[in-house]
Design an enzyme around this catalytic site. Structure first.
Site, short mmCIF file in Angstrom:
data_model
loop_
_atom_site.label_atom_id
_atom_site.label_comp_id
_atom_site.label_asym_id
_atom_site.label_seq_id
_atom_site.Cartn_x
_atom_site.Cartn_y
_atom_site.Cartn_z
N ARG A 10 13.33 4.24 12.15
CA ARG A 10 12.15 5.12 12.13
C ARG A 10 11.29 4.87 13.37
O ARG A 10 11.78 4.42 14.39
CB ARG A 10 11.40 4.90 10.82
CG ARG A 10 12.28 5.23 9.60
CD ARG A 10 11.55 5.02 8.29
NE ARG A 10 10.39 5.89 8.19
CZ ARG A 10 9.37 5.70 7.34
NH1 ARG A 10 9.39 4.66 6.53
NH2 ARG A 10 8.36 6.54 7.32
N ASN A 24 7.87 -5.81 -1.12
CA ASN A 24 7.87 -4.70 -0.18
C ASN A 24 6.44 -4.61 0.34
O ASN A 24 5.56 -4.04 -0.33
CB ASN A 24 8.27 -3.39 -0.87
CG ASN A 24 8.32 -2.24 0.12
OD1 ASN A 24 7.80 -2.36 1.23
ND2 ASN A 24 8.91 -1.12 -0.27
N HIS A 51 12.70 -2.89 1.63
CA HIS A 51 12.14 -1.58 2.01
C HIS A 51 13.00 -0.49 1.43
O HIS A 51 14.24 -0.61 1.41
CB HIS A 51 12.09 -1.43 3.54
CG HIS A 51 11.24 -2.48 4.18
ND1 HIS A 51 9.87 -2.41 4.17
CD2 HIS A 51 11.57 -3.63 4.80
CE1 HIS A 51 9.39 -3.49 4.76
NE2 HIS A 51 10.40 -4.25 5.15
N PRO A 101 0.79 -1.23 0.00
CA PRO A 101 0.00 0.00 0.00
C PRO A 101 0.82 1.29 0.00
O PRO A 101 1.86 1.37 0.65
CB PRO A 101 -0.84 -0.10 1.28
CG PRO A 101 -0.23 -1.19 2.08
CD PRO A 101 0.45 -2.10 1.13
N ASN A 102 0.31 2.23 -0.74
CA ASN A 102 0.83 3.61 -0.83
C ASN A 102 2.12 3.74 -1.63
O ASN A 102 2.59 4.86 -1.86
CB ASN A 102 1.01 4.23 0.57
CG ASN A 102 -0.28 4.26 1.34
OD1 ASN A 102 -1.28 4.80 0.85
ND2 ASN A 102 -0.32 3.66 2.52
N GLU A 129 12.40 -9.79 1.40
CA GLU A 129 11.65 -8.60 1.84
C GLU A 129 12.52 -7.37 1.58
O GLU A 129 13.71 -7.38 1.91
CB GLU A 129 11.38 -8.75 3.35
CG GLU A 129 10.70 -7.55 3.99
CD GLU A 129 10.64 -7.70 5.53
OE1 GLU A 129 11.00 -8.78 6.06
OE2 GLU A 129 10.26 -6.71 6.17
N ARG A 168 4.75 11.07 -1.53
CA ARG A 168 5.26 10.69 -0.20
C ARG A 168 6.56 11.46 0.07
O ARG A 168 7.11 12.12 -0.82
CB ARG A 168 5.46 9.17 -0.11
CG ARG A 168 4.11 8.44 -0.18
CD ARG A 168 4.23 6.97 0.08
NE ARG A 168 4.26 6.65 1.51
CZ ARG A 168 4.32 5.41 1.98
NH1 ARG A 168 4.36 4.38 1.15
NH2 ARG A 168 4.34 5.20 3.29
N TYR A 177 11.71 8.27 1.14
CA TYR A 177 11.50 7.24 0.12
C TYR A 177 12.25 7.46 -1.18
O TYR A 177 12.19 6.63 -2.08
CB TYR A 177 9.99 7.09 -0.15
CG TYR A 177 9.25 6.60 1.08
CD1 TYR A 177 9.50 5.33 1.59
CD2 TYR A 177 8.32 7.40 1.73
CE1 TYR A 177 8.84 4.87 2.72
CE2 TYR A 177 7.65 6.95 2.86
CZ TYR A 177 7.92 5.69 3.35
OH TYR A 177 7.27 5.23 4.46
N ALA A 210 3.25 -0.89 4.75
CA ALA A 210 2.76 -0.90 6.14
C ALA A 210 2.29 -2.28 6.59
O ALA A 210 2.32 -2.59 7.79
CB ALA A 210 1.64 0.12 6.30
C1 DQA Z 1 8.28 0.86 3.57
C2 DQA Z 1 8.43 1.08 5.08
C3 DQA Z 1 7.10 0.90 5.77
O1 DQA Z 1 7.24 1.12 7.17
C4 DQA Z 1 6.09 1.89 5.24
O2 DQA Z 1 4.82 1.68 5.84
C5 DQA Z 1 5.99 1.91 3.78
C6 DQA Z 1 7.19 1.74 2.97
C7 DQA Z 1 9.59 1.18 2.82
O3 DQA Z 1 9.69 0.77 1.66
O4 DQA Z 1 10.46 1.86 3.34
O5 DQA Z 1 4.92 2.17 3.21
O6 DQA Z 1 7.98 -0.51 3.35
#
Ligand code: DQA
Length: 144
Positions: free
Chosen positions: A106, A73, A99, A9-10, A97, A17, A22, A76
């Site tokens: 964080r 990835n 990120h 998501p997002n 995994e 963002r 990011y 959240a």
């Molecule tokens: C994320 C880190 C997560 O905590 C966050 O909710 C994201 C992006 C990252 O790629 O840094 O949406 O997965």
């Protein structure tokens, strides 16, 4: 070899963002970068994004059935989705995994990953290069 890259998501809204967290790429640019990097390492990447937990679970089931290696990835969902964790556990091909940010540097709620325990490894904190590092690691894992 096919490689499934799943973004949660997002991540489709990297354009709005926080770029200090990011990075500067929008989602389309990130997707292209992943496809090009994958090609350089003998993978054909199928890069997907969804804000929906059920869709991500269905994609993990597809990876399990088709025996596709996965880079994910979970965004959240990383921090609380036991359903995605259980689906990831069904994938017996390598699963990495990733990120963009380093969740451990964080907020405290980001320090927990319920996914890491069923992943071959986790790469975070290198912006879009986290995916490139994951592709290199994946090439080593599938080459074994
Ligand atoms: C994320 C880190 C997560 O905590 C966050 O909710 C994201 C992006 C990252 O790629 O840094 O949406 O997965």
């Amino acid at each position: 070899m096919k490689l499934l890259v799943i973004n949660g998501p997002n991540l489709s809204r990297l354009d709005i963002r926080d770029s200090s967290i990011y990075g500067d790429l929008n989602y389309g640019e990130l997707k292209s970068m992943i496809e090009i990097a994958a090609g350089k390492h003998d993978f054909e990447a199928d890069v997907r994004q969804s804000d929906d937990e059920a869709t991500i679970i269905a994609w993990l089931h597809e990876a399990a059935d088709k025996k596709l290696p996965v880079i994910i990835n979970p965004a959240a969902f990383t921090h609380y989705s036991y359903a995605i964790r259980d689906a990831a556990e069904l994938v017996k091909t390598p699963l990495i995994e990733v990120h963009l940010s380093n969740p451990l540097s964080r907020e405290e709620f980001r320090h927990t990953s319920v996914i890491s325990g069923v992943a071959n490894g986790t790469i975070g904190g290198f912006g879009p290069n986290s995916y490139v590092l994951a592709i290199i690691a994946m090439q080593n894992l599938v080459g074994k």
